[in-house]
Enzyme design. Structure first.
Site, PDB file in Angstrom:
ATOM      1  N   ASP A  12      90.582 -57.982   1.969  1.00 57.76           N
ATOM      2  CA  ASP A  12      90.057 -58.777   3.082  1.00 57.76           C
ATOM      3  C   ASP A  12      88.927 -59.652   2.535  1.00 57.76           C
ATOM      4  O   ASP A  12      88.722 -59.746   1.315  1.00 57.76           O
ATOM      5  CB  ASP A  12      89.652 -57.887   4.280  1.00 57.76           C
ATOM      6  CG  ASP A  12      88.388 -57.080   4.035  1.00 57.76           C
ATOM      7  OD1 ASP A  12      87.820 -57.159   2.912  1.00 57.76           O
ATOM      8  OD2 ASP A  12      87.951 -56.381   4.960  1.00 57.76           O
ATOM      9  N   CYS A  69      88.863 -53.611   0.354  1.00 56.15           N
ATOM     10  CA  CYS A  69      88.088 -54.121   1.478  1.00 56.15           C
ATOM     11  C   CYS A  69      86.647 -53.679   1.226  1.00 56.15           C
ATOM     12  O   CYS A  69      86.303 -53.346   0.080  1.00 56.15           O
ATOM     13  CB  CYS A  69      88.657 -53.670   2.823  1.00 56.15           C
ATOM     14  SG  CYS A  69      88.604 -51.902   3.155  1.00 56.15           S
ATOM     15  N   THR A  71      84.887 -50.988   2.137  1.00 59.70           N
ATOM     16  CA  THR A  71      84.837 -49.589   1.705  1.00 59.70           C
ATOM     17  C   THR A  71      86.101 -49.133   0.993  1.00 59.70           C
ATOM     18  O   THR A  71      86.108 -48.055   0.383  1.00 59.70           O
ATOM     19  CB  THR A  71      84.666 -48.667   2.930  1.00 59.70           C
ATOM     20  OG1 THR A  71      85.797 -48.890   3.805  1.00 59.70           O
ATOM     21  CG2 THR A  71      83.373 -48.949   3.672  1.00 59.70           C
ATOM     22  N   HIS A 102      99.349 -36.668 -10.330  1.00 59.20           N
ATOM     23  CA  HIS A 102      99.724 -35.561  -9.434  1.00 59.20           C
ATOM     24  C   HIS A 102     100.328 -36.026  -8.109  1.00 59.20           C
ATOM     25  O   HIS A 102     101.165 -35.328  -7.546  1.00 59.20           O
ATOM     26  CB  HIS A 102      98.495 -34.687  -9.137  1.00 59.20           C
ATOM     27  CG  HIS A 102      98.126 -33.798 -10.281  1.00 59.20           C
ATOM     28  ND1 HIS A 102      97.250 -32.730 -10.164  1.00 59.20           N
ATOM     29  CD2 HIS A 102      98.507 -33.809 -11.590  1.00 59.20           C
ATOM     30  CE1 HIS A 102      97.115 -32.130 -11.341  1.00 59.20           C
ATOM     31  NE2 HIS A 102      97.851 -32.775 -12.221  1.00 59.20           N
ATOM     32  N   HIS A 137     104.540 -31.107  -9.142  1.00 63.38           N
ATOM     33  CA  HIS A 137     103.938 -32.153  -8.304  1.00 63.38           C
ATOM     34  C   HIS A 137     105.003 -32.928  -7.531  1.00 63.38           C
ATOM     35  O   HIS A 137     104.741 -33.438  -6.448  1.00 63.38           O
ATOM     36  CB  HIS A 137     103.111 -33.109  -9.163  1.00 63.38           C
ATOM     37  CG  HIS A 137     102.060 -32.403  -9.958  1.00 63.38           C
ATOM     38  ND1 HIS A 137     101.025 -31.718  -9.369  1.00 63.38           N
ATOM     39  CD2 HIS A 137     101.912 -32.239 -11.297  1.00 63.38           C
ATOM     40  CE1 HIS A 137     100.274 -31.179 -10.304  1.00 63.38           C
ATOM     41  NE2 HIS A 137     100.790 -31.475 -11.482  1.00 63.38           N
TER      42      HIS A 137
HETATM   43  C1  RB5 Z   1      84.708 -55.683   7.087  1.00 64.00           C
HETATM   44  O1  RB5 Z   1      83.433 -55.936   7.550  1.00 64.00           O
HETATM   45  C2  RB5 Z   1      84.862 -54.187   6.770  1.00 64.00           C
HETATM   46  O2  RB5 Z   1      84.912 -53.466   7.961  1.00 64.00           O
HETATM   47  C3  RB5 Z   1      86.093 -53.954   5.945  1.00 64.00           C
HETATM   48  O3  RB5 Z   1      86.001 -54.699   4.779  1.00 64.00           O
HETATM   49  C4  RB5 Z   1      86.334 -52.526   5.487  1.00 64.00           C
HETATM   50  O4  RB5 Z   1      85.196 -51.962   4.922  1.00 64.00           O
HETATM   51  C5  RB5 Z   1      86.981 -51.629   6.465  1.00 64.00           C
HETATM   52  O5  RB5 Z   1      87.382 -50.492   6.146  1.00 64.00           O
END
Ligand code: RB5
Length: 149
Positions: A12, A69, A71, A102, A137
């Site tokens: 993203d 993204c 996180t 695995h 596995h």
């Molecule tokens: C975008 O602000 C953020 O929510 C997205 O990049 C991500 O971290 C979501 O899991």
């Protein structure tokens, strides 16, 4: 190793510079990069980008996929909704190697707001250089697939 050396890449807006760094890094190592964007930093929605990369992997167009993204969590959740996808978020090289060995993970997810570029590239290398070990596995991975119905 499979003759399909294509790696799907997507993210993203929160991870564009890191995605581009990964694209250059793995292209230099000889992988064929299928980078499906986005290319602008305009705010977008991670589920559609995760799903688009996952569909390339699930269809066999790409052998593996790497998605990002902020996180790594949201885009991973979206990718794992596509049948045949096993995607894990990794912030360390040990996990990145183990999800291949695995869990036969076919996608790696990274958080651009979690890991710096140097560590991210090492995580990518660990993921791409590891192979599924099969054996006991394989039974467990088959059990995951059976949950897809
Ligand atoms: C975008 O602000 C953020 O929510 C997205 O990049 C991500 O971290 C979501 O899991």
């Amino acid at each position: 190793m499979s003759t399909n050396n294509r790696i799907a890449l997507s993210s993203d807006h929160a991870a564009i510079p890191l995605r581009q760094a990964i694209a250059a890094h793995i292209a230099a190592k000889g992988f064929e990069v299928v980078d499906i964007g986005p290319t602008t930093s305009e705010s977008t929605h991670y589920p559609k980008h995760g799903a688009a990369a996952a569909k390339l992997v699930a269809a066999g167009d790409c052998r593996l996929g790497i998605i990002l993204c902020g996180t790594g969590q949201g885009i991973m959740m979206a990718a794992n909704k596509v049948k045949g996808i096993r995607c894990g978020v990794c912030s360390d090289t040990f996990s990145a190697r183990m999800i291949r060995q695995h869990n036969d993970a076919n996608m790696l997810s990274l958080g651009a707001r979690v890991v710096g570029e140097g560590l991210a590239l090492e995580i990518v290398d660990a993921f791409l250089s590891a192979e599924f070990e099969g054996g006991r596995h394989a039974t467990r991975v088959e059990m995951i697939s059976a949950l897809e119905g």
